[in-house]
Design an enzyme around this catalytic site. Structure first.
Site, PDB file in Angstrom:
ATOM      1  N   MET A  66      46.709 -36.880 -37.288  1.00 41.49           N
ATOM      2  CA  MET A  66      45.599 -37.785 -37.022  1.00 41.49           C
ATOM      3  C   MET A  66      45.908 -39.179 -37.580  1.00 41.49           C
ATOM      4  O   MET A  66      45.363 -39.618 -38.599  1.00 41.49           O
ATOM      5  CB  MET A  66      44.313 -37.215 -37.614  1.00 41.49           C
ATOM      6  N   HIS A  67      46.800 -39.861 -36.855  1.00 38.91           N
ATOM      7  CA  HIS A  67      47.246 -41.182 -37.271  1.00 38.91           C
ATOM      8  C   HIS A  67      46.092 -42.198 -37.328  1.00 38.91           C
ATOM      9  O   HIS A  67      45.915 -42.912 -38.314  1.00 38.91           O
ATOM     10  CB  HIS A  67      48.302 -41.715 -36.299  1.00 38.91           C
ATOM     11  N   ASP A  68      45.324 -42.245 -36.246  1.00 36.29           N
ATOM     12  CA  ASP A  68      44.377 -43.349 -36.075  1.00 36.29           C
ATOM     13  C   ASP A  68      43.124 -43.262 -36.939  1.00 36.29           C
ATOM     14  O   ASP A  68      42.638 -44.300 -37.411  1.00 36.29           O
ATOM     15  CB  ASP A  68      44.001 -43.478 -34.597  1.00 36.29           C
TER      16      ASP A  68
END
Length: 346
Positions: A265-267
């Site tokens: 979950m980069h963002d």
């Protein structure tokens, strides 16, 4: 005090959760949303953004269509990662809202002028729109209160080529223009860059989705590795149902590429940094983007030691507490989901 925000997304599964997280955050006031082609086309991104606003019962927020191609290359999209509409298995209702008459670049400039010195910018997709906004308003680096970019890889393998991260690789020219502009402006604080080095440590697992539903008051939401491919949620809470269906697709994708039944979950992490930079330790560097390498085009290079003799143009996020962040994310989004009615009202 609520932070005035301009966010630029290529929505995208993890962008979707980032948007929901910001809508759930009382300290955030989203003033505008730019829709950038990347994970899917710019028009599909815009449709996703409008639909998520409806699902979340959000106030009227301008959503602008961004450039439909990078500055130089043809647009590459990533439906195998995010699904044909960019939101996995989620099937959002058609949006009741309309796009802003402004382009994404125009919206960036308008909001920066209206909220000069207080606007926080967040980019979780390619930097095309921000680069075009710089063409319209070269003072933009000095006008923003803070800029956070999800992108790049420094001491970590790429996720697009062996050395490149997706957002930067889609439009390397735009990324270089942005980094060069902030370096020339010698702005303070420096833009915060959240690279794969750190964001790939933000790992959502099936138990986190179950916990999210528990917080929302709808226990029993299970995403299991041995479920049939494409299984759909039956949660009575629409936000939990849509997020679960999107995240399941993402977990199936990661498993197909031997990364486990997980979702990076980069963002959402970059969104949290935009609200509170203390979520990460950072290290200043001068960042540049390779444009001409035959096998390294789009690679981000950081000069940590000042060898280039240029001012630092980025604070690179280098460390955090992933478990603490995920607990925060689950609590905030779950509580927000609990506050929504079946038709997306609060």
């Amino acid at each position: 005090m609520r932070q005035q925000m301009m966010i630029d997304l290529d929505t995208g599964i993890d962008d979707s959760l980032a948007l929901v997280y910001l809508l759930a955050s009382p300290e955030a006031r989203i003033r505008g949303i730019a829709s950038t082609g990347g994970n899917v086309t710019a028009r599909q991104v815009a449709a996703n953004n409008l639909a998520w606003l409806d699902v979340c019962g959000a106030p009227d927020i301008p959503v602008a269509l961004g450039a439909e191609a990078p500055i130089l290359d043809e647009l590459r999209t990533s439906e195998e990662t995010h699904g044909p509409q960019g939101i996995g298995y989620a099937e959002l209702p058609a949006a009741r809202r309309e796009l802003s008459p402004l382009s994404a670049a125009e919206l960036w400039v308008k909001l920066a002028r209206e909220h000069e010195g207080t606007l926080v910018g967040l980019v979780t997709g390619p930097l095309t729109n921000l680069a075009l906004a710089l063409d319209l308003e070269p003072r933009l680096p000095e006008m923003l209160s803070r800029l956070v970019i999800m992108g790049g890889a420094f001491h970590h393998p790429g996720n697009t080529t062996p050395s490149t991260e997706w957002n930067i690789s889609v439009d390397p020219e735009a990324a270089k223009q942005v980094f060069d502009a902030f370096g020339a402006a010698e702005t303070h604080p420096l833009p915060i860059v959240c690279p794969l080095d750190l964001t790939e440590r933000i790992i959502l697992r099936p138990d986190d989705v179950s916990a999210l539903a528990e917080v929302a008051g709808v226990p029993g939401e299970v995403i299991a590795p041995d479920d049939p491919l494409g299984e759909r949620s039956t949660s009575p809470n629409p936000l939990i149902r849509h997020l679960s269906d999107a995240i399941r697709f993402y977990m199936e994708f990661h498993r197909a590429y031997d990364q486990g039944f997980i979702a990076h979950m980069h963002d959402p992490f970059a969104a949290a940094i935009a609200l509170n930079p203390h979520w990460a330790k950072t290290r200043a560097a001068t960042v540049d983007v390779e444009l001409s390498g035959t096998i390294t085009r789009g690679t981000t290079v950081a000069d940590w030691a000042g060898m280039w003799g240029r001012h630092p143009n980025a604070d690179i996020a280098s460390d955090t507490d992933p478990e603490a962040f995920l607990a925060h994310l689950v609590e905030r989004v779950g509580s927000f989901a609990a506050s929504l009615t079946a038709d997306g009202q609060r």
